[in-house]
Design a protein around this motif. Structure first.
Motif, PDB file in Angstrom:
ATOM      1  N   GLY A  50      53.896  49.590  77.574  1.00 17.12           N
ATOM      2  CA  GLY A  50      52.801  50.088  78.394  1.00 17.12           C
ATOM      3  C   GLY A  50      52.803  49.456  79.771  1.00 17.12           C
ATOM      4  O   GLY A  50      53.579  48.529  80.053  1.00 17.12           O
ATOM      5  N   ASN A  51      51.939  49.950  80.647  1.00 11.68           N
ATOM      6  CA  ASN A  51      51.897  49.463  82.031  1.00 11.68           C
ATOM      7  C   ASN A  51      50.602  48.731  82.377  1.00 11.68           C
ATOM      8  O   ASN A  51      50.377  48.399  83.530  1.00 11.68           O
ATOM      9  N   ASN A  55      49.859  44.531  78.573  1.00 20.72           N
ATOM     10  CA  ASN A  55      51.235  44.814  78.181  1.00 20.72           C
ATOM     11  C   ASN A  55      52.202  43.887  78.907  1.00 20.72           C
ATOM     12  O   ASN A  55      53.172  43.390  78.317  1.00 20.72           O
ATOM     13  N   PHE A  56      51.930  43.650  80.180  1.00 20.36           N
ATOM     14  CA  PHE A  56      52.744  42.711  80.966  1.00 20.36           C
ATOM     15  C   PHE A  56      52.654  41.312  80.370  1.00 20.36           C
ATOM     16  O   PHE A  56      53.667  40.624  80.210  1.00 20.36           O
ATOM     17  N   GLN A  57      51.434  40.876  80.046  1.00 26.70           N
ATOM     18  CA  GLN A  57      51.238  39.536  79.485  1.00 26.70           C
ATOM     19  C   GLN A  57      51.993  39.388  78.170  1.00 26.70           C
ATOM     20  O   GLN A  57      52.624  38.352  77.917  1.00 26.70           O
ATOM     21  N   THR A 349      42.673  55.649  94.616  1.00 29.78           N
ATOM     22  CA  THR A 349      43.497  55.723  93.410  1.00 29.78           C
ATOM     23  C   THR A 349      43.135  54.612  92.429  1.00 29.78           C
ATOM     24  O   THR A 349      42.576  53.585  92.822  1.00 29.78           O
ATOM     25  N   PRO A 350      43.445  54.793  91.140  1.00 32.96           N
ATOM     26  CA  PRO A 350      43.259  53.700  90.173  1.00 32.96           C
ATOM     27  C   PRO A 350      44.163  52.523  90.531  1.00 32.96           C
ATOM     28  O   PRO A 350      45.260  52.710  91.066  1.00 32.96           O
ATOM     29  N   LEU A 351      43.709  51.339  90.224  1.00 33.28           N
ATOM     30  CA  LEU A 351      44.461  50.136  90.574  1.00 33.28           C
ATOM     31  C   LEU A 351      45.826  50.108  89.890  1.00 33.28           C
ATOM     32  O   LEU A 351      46.798  49.590  90.452  1.00 33.28           O
ATOM     33  N   ALA A 352      45.923  50.665  88.699  1.00 37.92           N
ATOM     34  CA  ALA A 352      47.193  50.660  87.965  1.00 37.92           C
ATOM     35  C   ALA A 352      48.296  51.375  88.738  1.00 37.92           C
ATOM     36  O   ALA A 352      49.481  51.062  88.592  1.00 37.92           O
ATOM     37  N   TYR A 353      47.919  52.337  89.589  1.00 34.64           N
ATOM     38  CA  TYR A 353      48.911  53.082  90.360  1.00 34.64           C
ATOM     39  C   TYR A 353      49.424  52.286  91.570  1.00 34.64           C
ATOM     40  O   TYR A 353      50.407  52.663  92.194  1.00 34.64           O
ATOM     41  N   ILE A 354      48.731  51.208  91.893  1.00 35.45           N
ATOM     42  CA  ILE A 354      49.112  50.381  93.043  1.00 35.45           C
ATOM     43  C   ILE A 354      50.023  49.236  92.625  1.00 35.45           C
ATOM     44  O   ILE A 354      50.879  48.791  93.386  1.00 35.45           O
ATOM     45  N   ARG A 355      49.851  48.747  91.392  1.00 34.97           N
ATOM     46  CA  ARG A 355      50.603  47.583  90.935  1.00 34.97           C
ATOM     47  C   ARG A 355      52.112  47.817  91.048  1.00 34.97           C
ATOM     48  O   ARG A 355      52.604  48.898  90.764  1.00 34.97           O
TER      49      ARG A 355
END
Length: 445
Positions: A50-51, A55-57, A349-355
């Motif tokens: 996942g993104n 999921n990263f952790q 935009t949602p923050l997830a799209y910026i990461r």
């Protein structure tokens, strides 16, 4: 598992959510030993894909674990480093009679409790502590006589740090106020301030006959008068909003934190300041984390991806609408907003799209930042390239994440760590300006 340790050395049993909050957590317990129940690794396996931040952790922790894996990890433990304790993976343990009577279900939380209880009985000479960000699990542990606590590493000491942004001084010398109006600034040595301010600290200086708004400029070591400025048609209605615009429009301040309850104008001021400076930045980005209500993810909502995220982004579009309606549709300012949107120089935009992006020469606004973890805040800020300004806004009273509070959320953490830096400014807005009804509801309900 028995090891020779100093009498005051402790054993910490970690819950899954601690690792998902900070993948480096095993290195934060000094010389104390760390137990990770095997069921925690099983839970982490579900989060590897996942993104999202968790999921990263999960992936990063698995990589760390892969680097220290060995047979001793399950038998006696492996030393984590100089001055650090051992890391031990504990297999499942049987439920005691007390647990069987209290908890009928065989679920991961209860298996973690069983391990913690077993370790406590095996090492009666040392303190065994369950570390979890789940309040309910901590309460269950205490019901069994187990010590439990929240993860403390990234918690701030003073939860009211975000309120300390404006200093109001009564009985200030009228002569110095006159000098501020005439000269625009005075040296800190001549200001009669008893304590040296932190960089970009704001003041309301009140004399017998007059008053003035001021800011401490640490670069010049002077107290500078703050003037009321209008940003893209938005006029500040109180001192707090005046100070906010001062920070937002100051090119030397690269990182701004705005906190306050609903209706104080945090996001509106940030957006207005960004539009006012649109010629100085290649792009204006507005983002917010998506925290689904009632623990339901986006899949619960109907429609495609755009339709699913639309409700979460609507507050940002509402703020943009307020600014647009301050102008005639035929005006140059109104047309400029339309142009920025069309050319994708203004993006909501949602923050997830910026990461994952590297942000250069951008004015980046992150709304609802109180729902971010300290690690997420760090990840976002470290994406800032040359010429980028970052603004984080949030309400500490409206934290939606079940594992964050006023001491551990990323916005409070950032404010606490950055408040002594020259390029950082923080303003806490108190007075609501949305409406008298909204202000009354915020205070009384």
């Amino acid at each position: 598992m028995k090891t020779k340790k100093p009498v005051n050395s402790k054993i910490f049993v970690l819950d899954t959510n601690v690792i998902l909050h900070d993948h480096t957590c095993i290195y934060q317990f000094k010389d104390n030993d760390i137990i990770i129940p095997l069921t925690v690794l099983e839970e982490l396996d579900k989060f590897k894909r996942g993104n999202d931040p968790i999921n990263f952790q999960a992936r990063e922790f698995v990589r760390i674990l892969d680097g220290i894996v060995g047979e001793k990890l399950f038998n006696g433990g492996i030393q984590l480093g100089e001055g650090l304790g051992k890391l031990i993976i504990a297999t499942g343990k049987p439920f005691t009679d007390a647990m069987k009577q209290s908890f009928k279900e065989d679920i991961p939380d209860h298996r973690i409790l069983a391990v913690a209880e077993f370790i406590k009985n095996e090492h009666a000479d040392r303190s065994t502590i369950l570390v979890s960000k789940d309040i309910n699990l901590r309460m269950k542990a205490k019901s069994l006589g187990l010590m439990s606590e929240d993860y403390q590493n990234d918690k701030i000491k003073d939860p009211q740090v975000f309120e300390k942004s404006i200093t109001e001084l009564e009985s200030y010398e009228d002569q110095l106020i006159e000098r501020l109006y005439d000269e625009g600034s005075i040296a800190i040595a001549d200001s009669s301030l008893k304590e040296k301010p932190v960089p970009n600290e704001y003041f309301i200086l009140k004399g017998n006959k007059s008053s003035v708004l001021a800011r401490f400029d640490s670069n010049s070591q002077r107290v500078v008068r703050v003037e009321k400025k209008v940003a893209y048609g938005i006029k500040p209605r109180n001192a707090e909003q005046t100070f906010s615009l001062n920070s937002l429009l100051n090119p030397d301040i690269k990182l701004v934190s705005l906190t306050g309850k609903a209706g104080t104008g945090k996001t509106l001021l940030a957006l207005a300041a960004a539009l006012e400076q649109n010629k100085q930045y290649e792009q204006i980005l507005l983002a917010r984390p998506i925290v689904a209500l009632s623990n339901r993810d986006l899949g619960y909502l109907p429609g495609d991806a755009t339709e699913k995220i639309s409700p979460y982004m609507q507050p940002l579009f509402d703020n943009l609408s307020v600014i647009k309606h301050a102008f005639n549709p035929r005006s140059q300012e109104y047309q400029k907003i339309e142009e920025l949107l069309k050319e994708e120089r203004l993006i909501i935009t949602p923050l997830a799209y910026i990461r994952g992006r590297s942000l250069s020469n951008a004015f980046f606004i992150v709304d609802e930042a109180q729902n971010l973890t300290p690690h997420e805040i760090k990840t976002i800020i470290t994406r800032a390239g040359e010429g980028t300004k970052m603004v984080f806004t949030g309400d500490m009273q409206q934290i939606d994440s079940p594992y964050l509070d006023m001491k551990s959320n990323g916005l409070a953490y950032m404010t606490d760590k950055m408040r002594s830096q020259d390029l950082f400014s923080h303003v806490n807005l108190v007075k609501g300006e949305r409406s008298y009804l909204a202000e009354l509801a915020s205070d009384l309900l």
